[in-house]
Design a protein around this motif. Structure first.
Motif, PDB file in Angstrom:
ATOM      1  N   CYS A 119       3.435   3.672  -9.085  1.00  0.00           N
ATOM      2  CA  CYS A 119       3.508   2.636  -8.050  1.00  0.00           C
ATOM      3  C   CYS A 119       4.377   1.475  -8.510  1.00  0.00           C
ATOM      4  O   CYS A 119       5.110   0.894  -7.709  1.00  0.00           O
ATOM      5  CB  CYS A 119       2.103   2.159  -7.686  1.00  0.00           C
ATOM      6  SG  CYS A 119       1.186   3.413  -6.756  1.00  0.00           S
ATOM      7  N   THR A 179       0.850  -1.189   0.000  1.00  0.00           N
ATOM      8  CA  THR A 179       0.000   0.000   0.000  1.00  0.00           C
ATOM      9  C   THR A 179       0.883   1.236   0.000  1.00  0.00           C
ATOM     10  O   THR A 179       2.015   1.199   0.472  1.00  0.00           O
ATOM     11  CB  THR A 179      -0.939   0.049   1.219  1.00  0.00           C
ATOM     12  OG1 THR A 179      -0.147  -0.001   2.404  1.00  0.00           O
ATOM     13  CG2 THR A 179      -1.917  -1.104   1.217  1.00  0.00           C
ATOM     14  N   ARG A 180       0.342   2.290  -0.564  1.00  0.00           N
ATOM     15  CA  ARG A 180       1.074   3.551  -0.627  1.00  0.00           C
ATOM     16  C   ARG A 180       0.101   4.667  -0.292  1.00  0.00           C
ATOM     17  O   ARG A 180      -0.962   4.778  -0.901  1.00  0.00           O
ATOM     18  CB  ARG A 180       1.629   3.748  -2.035  1.00  0.00           C
ATOM     19  CG  ARG A 180       2.331   5.051  -2.253  1.00  0.00           C
ATOM     20  CD  ARG A 180       2.904   5.125  -3.675  1.00  0.00           C
ATOM     21  NE  ARG A 180       3.046   6.508  -4.039  1.00  0.00           N
ATOM     22  CZ  ARG A 180       2.703   7.014  -5.201  1.00  0.00           C
ATOM     23  NH1 ARG A 180       2.197   6.260  -6.143  1.00  0.00           N
ATOM     24  NH2 ARG A 180       2.877   8.284  -5.447  1.00  0.00           N
ATOM     25  N   LYS A 181       0.448   5.466   0.695  1.00  0.00           N
ATOM     26  CA  LYS A 181      -0.379   6.605   1.080  1.00  0.00           C
ATOM     27  C   LYS A 181      -0.087   7.786   0.169  1.00  0.00           C
ATOM     28  O   LYS A 181       1.075   8.091  -0.089  1.00  0.00           O
ATOM     29  CB  LYS A 181      -0.111   7.020   2.530  1.00  0.00           C
ATOM     30  CG  LYS A 181      -0.604   6.032   3.532  1.00  0.00           C
ATOM     31  CD  LYS A 181      -2.095   6.108   3.643  1.00  0.00           C
ATOM     32  CE  LYS A 181      -2.578   5.263   4.799  1.00  0.00           C
ATOM     33  NZ  LYS A 181      -3.998   5.103   4.802  1.00  0.00           N
ATOM     34  N   CYS A 209      -2.185   2.520  -4.525  1.00  0.00           N
ATOM     35  CA  CYS A 209      -2.400   3.843  -3.912  1.00  0.00           C
ATOM     36  C   CYS A 209      -3.843   4.340  -3.967  1.00  0.00           C
ATOM     37  O   CYS A 209      -4.155   5.372  -3.383  1.00  0.00           O
ATOM     38  CB  CYS A 209      -1.485   4.868  -4.569  1.00  0.00           C
ATOM     39  SG  CYS A 209      -1.918   5.244  -6.281  1.00  0.00           S
ATOM     40  N   SER A 210      -4.704   3.680  -4.704  1.00  0.00           N
ATOM     41  CA  SER A 210      -6.124   4.038  -4.846  1.00  0.00           C
ATOM     42  C   SER A 210      -6.377   5.309  -5.641  1.00  0.00           C
ATOM     43  O   SER A 210      -7.489   5.829  -5.631  1.00  0.00           O
ATOM     44  CB  SER A 210      -6.814   4.146  -3.490  1.00  0.00           C
ATOM     45  OG  SER A 210      -6.760   2.906  -2.832  1.00  0.00           O
ATOM     46  N   GLU A 260      -4.335  13.352   0.811  1.00  0.00           N
ATOM     47  CA  GLU A 260      -5.797  13.354   0.645  1.00  0.00           C
ATOM     48  C   GLU A 260      -6.262  14.372  -0.393  1.00  0.00           C
ATOM     49  O   GLU A 260      -7.193  14.107  -1.154  1.00  0.00           O
ATOM     50  CB  GLU A 260      -6.467  13.631   2.000  1.00  0.00           C
ATOM     51  CG  GLU A 260      -7.962  13.411   1.991  1.00  0.00           C
ATOM     52  CD  GLU A 260      -8.357  11.969   1.695  1.00  0.00           C
ATOM     53  OE1 GLU A 260      -9.384  11.773   1.009  1.00  0.00           O
ATOM     54  OE2 GLU A 260      -7.656  11.041   2.134  1.00  0.00           O
TER      55      GLU A 260
END
Length: 101
Positions: free
Chosen positions: A81, A12-14, A36-37, A17
């Motif tokens: 990513c 996962t990668r933040k 990362c979404s 926001e």
């Protein structure tokens, strides 16, 4: 070669926001990167995601994999990513232009 399928846990990668919100506004119904979404209107790479979304299947093991209840099919993997997580390269399928969308 072992009969065991090669898989890798999806990292996962933040991302900030505000970047996530801006991308969602710009690309409402776009695909999202599995790491990362971030929304991606035209993904360049896809991964075969299995085990309910926790793992990616190695490209060379596709012919031996038997779909089960945890098969999430092919989901996008962002170029950034993939660059930040080079261990995912053997699990990434290059998308042919014009095959998505």
């Amino acid at each position: 070669m072992s009969a065991e399928l090669r898989t890798i846990s999806i990292p996962t990668r933040k991302v900030p926001e505000n970047l996530l919100t801006a991308r969602r506004k710009r690309h409402r119904s776009a695909y999202v990167c599995i790491v990362c979404s971030l929304p991606m209107p035209q993904p360049k790479f896809m991964c075969h995601v299995i085990e309910g979304g926790s793992s990616a299947l190695h490209v060379e093991d596709e012919d031996r994999y038997r779909p089960d209840g945890g098969d999430m099919c092919f989901l996008p993997l962002g170029s950034d990513c993939l660059r930040l997580h080079p261990e995912l390269k053997p699990y990434a399928h290059k998308v042919q232009p014009g095959t998505i969308g």
